[in-house]
Design a protein around this motif. Structure first.
Motif, PDB file in Angstrom:
ATOM      1  N   ASP A  43      45.292  40.396  48.575  1.00  0.00           N
ATOM      2  CA  ASP A  43      44.151  40.204  47.535  1.00  0.00           C
ATOM      3  C   ASP A  43      44.382  40.642  46.047  1.00  0.00           C
ATOM      4  OD1 ASP A  43      41.516  38.733  47.110  1.00  0.00           O
ATOM      5  OD2 ASP A  43      40.673  40.678  46.775  1.00  0.00           O
ATOM      6  N   LEU A  59      33.841  33.970  52.832  1.00  0.00           N
ATOM      7  CA  LEU A  59      33.961  33.821  51.347  1.00  0.00           C
ATOM      8  C   LEU A  59      35.349  33.241  51.065  1.00  0.00           C
ATOM      9  CD1 LEU A  59      31.456  36.337  50.010  1.00  0.00           C
ATOM     10  CD2 LEU A  59      31.314  33.649  49.777  1.00  0.00           C
ATOM     11  N   VAL A  66      35.183  29.855  49.430  1.00  0.00           N
ATOM     12  CA  VAL A  66      35.130  29.810  48.403  1.00  0.00           C
ATOM     13  C   VAL A  66      36.648  30.021  47.252  1.00  0.00           C
ATOM     14  CG1 VAL A  66      33.825  31.139  46.295  1.00  0.00           C
ATOM     15  CG2 VAL A  66      32.694  30.598  48.404  1.00  0.00           C
ATOM     16  N   LEU A  67      37.154  31.329  47.521  1.00  0.00           N
ATOM     17  CA  LEU A  67      38.092  31.740  47.149  1.00  0.00           C
ATOM     18  C   LEU A  67      39.477  30.887  47.054  1.00  0.00           C
ATOM     19  CD1 LEU A  67      39.213  33.936  45.129  1.00  0.00           C
ATOM     20  CD2 LEU A  67      40.099  35.145  47.110  1.00  0.00           C
ATOM     21  N   GLY A  97      35.643  32.816  37.170  1.00  0.00           N
ATOM     22  CA  GLY A  97      35.088  33.016  38.367  1.00  0.00           C
ATOM     23  C   GLY A  97      36.289  33.368  39.567  1.00  0.00           C
ATOM     24  N   ARG A 108      36.521  36.989  38.741  1.00  0.00           N
ATOM     25  CA  ARG A 108      35.350  37.860  39.592  1.00  0.00           C
ATOM     26  C   ARG A 108      35.400  37.845  41.120  1.00  0.00           C
ATOM     27  NH1 ARG A 108      31.597  34.084  38.130  1.00  0.00           N
ATOM     28  NH2 ARG A 108      31.951  33.241  40.193  1.00  0.00           N
ATOM     29  N   ASP A 109      35.664  36.350  41.573  1.00  0.00           N
ATOM     30  CA  ASP A 109      35.597  36.549  43.006  1.00  0.00           C
ATOM     31  C   ASP A 109      36.816  37.331  43.623  1.00  0.00           C
ATOM     32  OD1 ASP A 109      33.536  34.513  42.909  1.00  0.00           O
ATOM     33  OD2 ASP A 109      35.003  32.840  43.082  1.00  0.00           O
ATOM     34  N   SER A 110      37.948  37.264  43.273  1.00  0.00           N
ATOM     35  CA  SER A 110      38.826  38.125  43.783  1.00  0.00           C
ATOM     36  C   SER A 110      38.832  39.631  43.439  1.00  0.00           C
ATOM     37  CB  SER A 110      40.219  37.584  43.298  1.00  0.00           C
ATOM     38  OG  SER A 110      41.365  38.284  43.935  1.00  0.00           O
ATOM     39  N   ALA A 126      35.954  41.178  43.320  1.00  0.00           N
ATOM     40  CA  ALA A 126      34.771  41.723  44.193  1.00  0.00           C
ATOM     41  C   ALA A 126      35.381  41.746  45.772  1.00  0.00           C
ATOM     42  CB  ALA A 126      33.837  40.337  44.081  1.00  0.00           C
ATOM     43  N   ALA A 127      36.164  40.849  46.253  1.00  0.00           N
ATOM     44  CA  ALA A 127      37.050  41.092  47.363  1.00  0.00           C
ATOM     45  C   ALA A 127      37.670  42.340  47.450  1.00  0.00           C
ATOM     46  CB  ALA A 127      37.797  39.793  47.513  1.00  0.00           C
TER      47      ALA A 127
END
Length: 188
Positions: free
Chosen positions: A47, A119, A123-124, A146, A149-151, A153-154
């Motif tokens: 990640d 997710l 999503v990712l 985005g 942000r998603d990565s 947050a992970a």
């Protein structure tokens, strides 16, 4: 049929009966824990690699290079490692004295890992696939911010599960007493 119990000297359950039917021998428990830690570290590393790539793409690096590589890491490393981290975590909960829902830190880690796996799956990695397709077609990437942000947050969530596993906060989950243990209703 009831599960056999024994007295234990486990530091978190001193003097309490514990189920013994689902326990692993110590060498297997250590091997399973080592597998879980190894897979979880690999998940955090994959990640972090995706976060590095999508951040580079957001900051102007060549999208044709960055996004297909991020998608490849997401598909071939991140997803399988997320599923393995979840599976080995569930196995540890079921086959060791910690249990799945006996302690808050385990229950929270389970919920976070299950949510993160979902997710990543829905999503990712699909977002990385869309970004890779757009980059290869020489189109602008729709939501580069985005993806960062998603990565990101992970990564933060994975670090939080590590902190939970290390600190083991919040104690045990209290359950309702069994029917035989419940006090009789008062008759007033």
């Amino acid at each position: 049929m009831s599960t056999p119990t024994t007295r234990t000297t486990h530091p978190h359950q001193a003097g309490r009966p514990r189920r013994t039917g689902t326990r692993l021998p110590p060498q297997w428990r250590k091997a399973l824990r080592a597998a879980h830690v190894t897979v979880s570290i690999g998940l955090l590393g994959s990640d972090a690699a995706v976060l590095t790539l999508v951040s580079a793409g957001r900051l102007g690096s060549n999208p044709v290079t960055v996004y297909p590589a991020a998608h490849l890491i997401g598909q071939l490393l991140l997803l399988p490692l997320a599923v393995l981290a979840l599976a080995t975590g569930v196995a540890l909960g079921l086959l060791t004295p910690w249990g799945l829902l006996r302690y808050w830190w385990v229950a929270i880690s389970l919920a976070i890992t299950a949510g993160g796996t979902a997710l990543a799956t829905f999503v990712l990695v699909p977002g990385l696939g869309s970004a890779a397709s757009a980059a290869l077609a020489r189109h602008p990437v729709a939501d580069a911010t985005g993806l960062v942000r998603d990565s990101g947050a992970a990564c933060c969530v994975l670090i939080a599960t590590i902190a939970l596993s290390y600190a083991k906060p919040f104690g045990t989950v209290r359950r309702k007493p069994r029917r035989a243990e419940r006090p009789a209703p008062s008759t007033l």
